[in-house]
Design a protein around this motif. Structure first.
Motif, PDB file in Angstrom:
ATOM      1  N   TRP A  41       0.807  -1.218   0.000  1.00 41.53           N
ATOM      2  CA  TRP A  41       0.000   0.000   0.000  1.00 41.53           C
ATOM      3  C   TRP A  41       0.841   1.270   0.000  1.00 41.53           C
ATOM      4  N   ARG A  42       2.089   1.155   0.448  1.00 37.68           N
ATOM      5  CA  ARG A  42       2.952   2.346   0.538  1.00 37.68           C
ATOM      6  C   ARG A  42       3.193   3.002  -0.816  1.00 37.68           C
ATOM      7  N   SER A  43       3.130   2.222  -1.887  1.00 38.90           N
ATOM      8  CA  SER A  43       3.419   2.775  -3.212  1.00 38.90           C
ATOM      9  C   SER A  43       2.164   3.273  -3.925  1.00 38.90           C
ATOM     10  N   LYS A  44       1.013   3.223  -3.248  1.00 41.74           N
ATOM     11  CA  LYS A  44      -0.263   3.610  -3.852  1.00 41.74           C
ATOM     12  C   LYS A  44      -0.471   2.875  -5.183  1.00 41.74           C
ATOM     13  N   PRO A  45      -0.486   1.545  -5.133  1.00 37.41           N
ATOM     14  CA  PRO A  45      -0.629   0.765  -6.364  1.00 37.41           C
ATOM     15  C   PRO A  45      -2.050   0.827  -6.904  1.00 37.41           C
ATOM     16  N   SER A  46      -2.224   0.459  -8.148  1.00 42.21           N
ATOM     17  CA  SER A  46      -3.576   0.352  -8.688  1.00 42.21           C
ATOM     18  C   SER A  46      -4.140  -1.039  -8.426  1.00 42.21           C
ATOM     19  N   LEU A  47      -3.247  -2.024  -8.352  1.00 41.30           N
ATOM     20  CA  LEU A  47      -3.687  -3.402  -8.202  1.00 41.30           C
ATOM     21  C   LEU A  47      -2.561  -4.219  -7.575  1.00 41.30           C
ATOM     22  N   VAL A  48      -2.927  -5.118  -6.650  1.00 40.56           N
ATOM     23  CA  VAL A  48      -1.964  -6.064  -6.076  1.00 40.56           C
ATOM     24  C   VAL A  48      -2.566  -7.455  -6.203  1.00 40.56           C
ATOM     25  N   MET A  49      -1.834  -8.366  -6.839  1.00 30.53           N
ATOM     26  CA  MET A  49      -2.321  -9.719  -7.056  1.00 30.53           C
ATOM     27  C   MET A  49      -1.392 -10.743  -6.434  1.00 30.53           C
ATOM     28  N   THR A  50      -1.953 -11.721  -5.752  1.00 29.79           N
ATOM     29  CA  THR A  50      -1.179 -12.863  -5.289  1.00 29.79           C
ATOM     30  C   THR A  50      -1.293 -13.955  -6.332  1.00 29.79           C
ATOM     31  N   ALA A  51      -0.191 -14.261  -7.002  1.00 22.84           N
ATOM     32  CA  ALA A  51      -0.220 -15.172  -8.144  1.00 22.84           C
ATOM     33  C   ALA A  51      -0.335 -16.636  -7.746  1.00 22.84           C
ATOM     34  N   THR A  52       0.084 -16.972  -6.529  1.00 21.64           N
ATOM     35  CA  THR A  52       0.105 -18.378  -6.139  1.00 21.64           C
ATOM     36  C   THR A  52      -1.298 -18.970  -6.036  1.00 21.64           C
ATOM     37  N   GLY A  53      -2.287 -18.166  -5.681  1.00 20.55           N
ATOM     38  CA  GLY A  53      -3.679 -18.571  -5.722  1.00 20.55           C
ATOM     39  C   GLY A  53      -4.037 -19.713  -4.803  1.00 20.55           C
ATOM     40  N   TYR A  54      -5.203 -20.295  -5.063  1.00 18.21           N
ATOM     41  CA  TYR A  54      -5.732 -21.351  -4.202  1.00 18.21           C
ATOM     42  C   TYR A  54      -4.929 -22.639  -4.314  1.00 18.21           C
ATOM     43  N   LEU A  55      -4.176 -22.811  -5.401  1.00 20.21           N
ATOM     44  CA  LEU A  55      -3.354 -24.006  -5.543  1.00 20.21           C
ATOM     45  C   LEU A  55      -1.994 -23.839  -4.883  1.00 20.21           C
ATOM     46  N   GLY A  56      -1.654 -22.619  -4.463  1.00 19.52           N
ATOM     47  CA  GLY A  56      -0.328 -22.380  -3.914  1.00 19.52           C
ATOM     48  C   GLY A  56       0.751 -22.620  -4.947  1.00 19.52           C
ATOM     49  N   PHE A  57       0.472 -22.283  -6.198  1.00 23.10           N
ATOM     50  CA  PHE A  57       1.342 -22.614  -7.329  1.00 23.10           C
ATOM     51  C   PHE A  57       2.448 -21.565  -7.477  1.00 23.10           C
ATOM     52  N   LEU A  58       3.684 -21.947  -7.270  1.00 22.37           N
ATOM     53  CA  LEU A  58       4.799 -21.008  -7.401  1.00 22.37           C
ATOM     54  C   LEU A  58       5.195 -20.813  -8.863  1.00 22.37           C
ATOM     55  N   GLY A  59       5.657 -19.619  -9.181  1.00 27.35           N
ATOM     56  CA  GLY A  59       6.121 -19.301 -10.528  1.00 27.35           C
ATOM     57  C   GLY A  59       5.078 -18.656 -11.410  1.00 27.35           C
ATOM     58  N   ASN A  60       3.820 -18.622 -10.957  1.00 24.34           N
ATOM     59  CA  ASN A  60       2.754 -18.026 -11.769  1.00 24.34           C
ATOM     60  C   ASN A  60       2.992 -16.564 -12.086  1.00 24.34           C
ATOM     61  N   GLY A  61       3.729 -15.883 -11.233  1.00 24.74           N
ATOM     62  CA  GLY A  61       3.884 -14.438 -11.374  1.00 24.74           C
ATOM     63  C   GLY A  61       4.486 -14.015 -12.691  1.00 24.74           C
ATOM     64  N   PHE A  62       5.303 -14.872 -13.304  1.00 30.34           N
ATOM     65  CA  PHE A  62       5.904 -14.509 -14.592  1.00 30.34           C
ATOM     66  C   PHE A  62       4.834 -14.390 -15.672  1.00 30.34           C
ATOM     67  N   GLY A  63       3.915 -15.356 -15.721  1.00 32.67           N
ATOM     68  CA  GLY A  63       2.843 -15.284 -16.707  1.00 32.67           C
ATOM     69  C   GLY A  63       1.845 -14.200 -16.392  1.00 32.67           C
ATOM     70  N   TYR A  64       1.469 -14.067 -15.112  1.00 36.47           N
ATOM     71  CA  TYR A  64       0.546 -13.010 -14.725  1.00 36.47           C
ATOM     72  C   TYR A  64       1.094 -11.637 -15.127  1.00 36.47           C
ATOM     73  N   SER A  65       2.370 -11.420 -14.828  1.00 32.75           N
ATOM     74  CA  SER A  65       2.982 -10.116 -15.130  1.00 32.75           C
ATOM     75  C   SER A  65       2.979  -9.836 -16.624  1.00 32.75           C
ATOM     76  N   LEU A  66       3.244 -10.875 -17.416  1.00 30.59           N
ATOM     77  CA  LEU A  66       3.226 -10.713 -18.870  1.00 30.59           C
ATOM     78  C   LEU A  66       1.834 -10.306 -19.343  1.00 30.59           C
ATOM     79  N   GLY A  67       0.812 -11.036 -18.902  1.00 25.48           N
ATOM     80  CA  GLY A  67      -0.546 -10.707 -19.322  1.00 25.48           C
ATOM     81  C   GLY A  67      -0.986  -9.334 -18.875  1.00 25.48           C
ATOM     82  N   LEU A  68      -0.631  -8.963 -17.648  1.00 28.01           N
ATOM     83  CA  LEU A  68      -0.996  -7.647 -17.124  1.00 28.01           C
ATOM     84  C   LEU A  68      -0.302  -6.523 -17.894  1.00 28.01           C
ATOM     85  N   ALA A  69       0.964  -6.739 -18.252  1.00 26.75           N
ATOM     86  CA  ALA A  69       1.707  -5.712 -18.985  1.00 26.75           C
ATOM     87  C   ALA A  69       1.134  -5.497 -20.380  1.00 26.75           C
TER      88      ALA A  69
END
Length: 604
Positions: A426-454
């Motif tokens: 919250w300190r950076s006043k973001p527009s959106l914060v996403m936890t990529a690991t999700g309900y599966l606790g899947f590590l590494g998702n952040g690379f794909g999420y970041s690509l799609g978001l960008a």
């Protein structure tokens, strides 16, 4: 009669691949993520001819997850493509996370010619439709190219209706490469008017307003579903504004879940901290809520499970609004369940309460709760370096976050690394914060999420935060970021450990025994050097005084970058302690990450 004008590619016949691409284009698809395979060439040529942007990744899992990330920031349909069998198998983790996290994506795959079924053909061992069904809402093999418009339209409707989720269409290679008989095309619902999301019954709105009028300490918790309705960006903005208007007029604080936190538009009722803040109330002598409105969010791991830590078990009314009626009451008893799109509910309740609404809300409690969400961390007064001489993870991460451009999108991946960042986001006043690991606790998702978001939000800076463990899954996607010159900063919070794993072992087994099975990583890995080799701007940071200036410099320049942030794996983050659930009660067996189980007692 055709529902849209078919585009004849110059110099060649109209193929099944062309009609697939043109159907997607007609339905609003602008970009597709994937990895090349010859089975799909007729389709890829069709996309090129009709003007669909193709974004290729270095791994199929990332391609599917990029579509999932894209769906979180765009109202356009999210689509990925993977080739037959090998590509499909690599894409299954993406389908699994999309299914677990309710992401409306369409995955296109291909397979051997229909006549070669059960013929030990190249990439034909796995029946992809059968394999995909447990991970999708709908999976189907298209056996006639002329049926494509009907089936594509149906698949996208299934993905976006009710509880959203992934769907898959398998096109055998001969279907994609064969010419289309235009007079036999089945258009189905491809030209039908857009359908609207479910709306709440008038009686349900009246009941919700009555419960709200009686509440002294109400709170709203929003989740991923609170970003809907899909398909119309104007409706999305209006729905969010209605939610803010309602919360401000009735003095109801809004808490995001740690899974999906939207900070736009800003509001005095929008808490900086996530819903986990509510678990702190008993420890600071503040009364707990007497009404919680779950808006587009599910009960379960992101809301404390059945522990009642976040949602009180006693003396608290619960209103649950979800597009999927089967999820209401799944974990906790509810006082009012409403099957509705979250945005439509917010708009309806906002109109119902209006200017004359008589509220019983304790405004001093609301202010105290909102202040608690922004309260100083207990780690603030600790030294910036630990006794090992390495950076304290809290201070290192806080300095990174403080230097980010306001309005950035922050993607959290990893265990303790994502927790440290989530506390400070919250300190950076973001527009959106996403936890990529999700309900599966899947590590590494952040690379794909970041690509799609960008790709979906090119005007935003995207910050892809990884632990050094999760970074190892898809670090080669830094190459993808560079090829498309995307504004993605990857931050590797590097403590040379699987941090949550080793700290969890310490808590359960004590620190006097040194054995820590498979929880350590190499201390010599230079993520910044790897990033430089992949043409990303990069830096290694091991001193507090260097962090903010370096982060500001890297984020101010166009294109991707990577920071190798060296930190200690101590202290243990409180989330690990909470998830381990250590107890001295001899009647319980500690089961890390779940509710402890009663010890079985036998008479001997």
């Amino acid at each position: 009669m055709p529902s849209f004008a078919l585009h004849q590619p110059p110099g060649r016949e109209l193929t099944g691949g062309d009609i697939l691409a043109q159907s997607l284009k007609h339905l609003g698809v602008e970009v597709i993520f994937g990895l090349h395979g010859g089975h799909l060439d007729a389709f890829l040529m069709g996309c090129e001819a009709i003007g669909i942007r193709l974004v290729d990744t270095r791994h199929e899992t990332v391609a599917v997850q990029a579509a999932e990330g894209y769906s979180r920031a765009s109202t356009k349909p999210a689509v990925s493509f993977v080739t037959a069998n090998s590509g499909f198998s690599n894409g299954l983790p993406g389908l699994a996370t999309a299914y677990g996290d309710r992401s409306p994506i369409l995955c296109i795959t291909s397979s051997p010619p229909i006549r070669d079924t059960e013929n030990n053909s190249l990439q034909g061992s796995i029946d992809q439709v059968v394999a995909a069904r447990p991970f999708t809402k709908f999976a189907h093999r298209v056996v006639a190219a002329e049926e494509t418009p009907r089936l594509v339209s149906h698949a996208l409707r299934v993905a976006q209706s009710g509880a959203p989720g992934p769907v898959l269409l398998d096109f055998p290679i001969d279907i994609l490469f064969s010419p289309v008989h235009s007079k036999l095309i089945s258009w189905g619902s491809i030209a039908s008017p857009r359908s609207f999301p479910p709306a709440p019954h008038e009686a349900a709105i009246e009941a919700a307003a009555e419960l709200l009028a009686q509440a002294e300490r109400p709170a709203i918790i929003t989740g991923t579903g609170a970003r809907s309705p899909p398909g119309d960006h104007r409706l999305l903005i209006l729905a969010r504004k209605d939610l803010i208007k309602f919360a401000e007029s009735c003095n109801v604080p809004i808490f995001n879940t740690s899974k999906f936190a939207s900070y736009s538009p800003q509001s005095r009722m929008l808490a900086n901290g996530t819903a986990g803040t509510l678990a702190k109330l008993p420890f600071v002598q503040l009364a707990r809520p007497d009404l919680i409105i779950l808006l587009g969010t599910r009960t379960g791991m992101f809301l404390g499970g059945r522990s009642s830590a976040i949602i009180p078990e006693e003396n608290c009314k619960l209103i649950h609004i979800d597009c999927d009626g089967s999820d209401i009451g799944r974990t906790l008893p509810v006082d009012l369940g409403i099957v509705s799109d979250a945005g439509t509910f917010a708009s309806a309740l906002s109109k119902k309460v209006g200017e004359s609404f008589q509220s019983s809300v304790d405004r001093s409690w609301v202010r105290a709760v909102l202040d608690l969400a922004s309260a100083e961390s207990p780690f603030e007064k600790e030294a910036e370096e630990t006794s090992s001489g390495r950076l304290h993870p809290y201070h290192a991460v806080k300095n990174v976050i403080s230097a980010l451009e306001p309005g950035s999108i922050i993607v959290l991946d990893g265990g303790e690394a994502s927790a440290w960042v989530g506390d400070n986001a919250w300190r950076s006043k973001p527009s959106l914060v996403m936890t990529a690991t999700g309900y599966l606790g899947f590590l590494g998702n952040g690379f794909g999420y970041s690509l799609g978001l960008a790709i979906a939000a090119p005007e935003r800076k995207v910050v892809n935060v990884q632990g050094d463990g999760s970074a190892g899954f898809h670090l080669m996607e830094l190459d993808t970021y560079k090829r498309f010159n995307l504004n993605i900063m990857t931050v590797v919070v590097n403590n040379f450990q699987w941090g949550m794993s080793i700290n969890g072992q310490d808590l359960v087994y004590g620190t006097e025994h040194p054995a820590r099975p498979v929880s350590s990583l190499s201390s010599g890995t230079e993520y910044d050097v790897v990033a430089t080799g992949l043409q990303n701007a990069a830096a290694k940071l091991a001193r507090i005084t260097d962090i903010q200036s370096t982060v500001s410099k890297l984020q101010s320049q166009p294109g991707p970058s990577c920071i190798n942030l060296l930190v200690d794996h101590k202290p243990v983050h409180p989330i690990t302690t909470a998830m381990v659930g250590l107890t001295d009660d001899p009647n319980y067996v500690v089961v890390p990450y779940y509710d402890n189980i009663p010890r079985a007692h036998y008479k001997i």
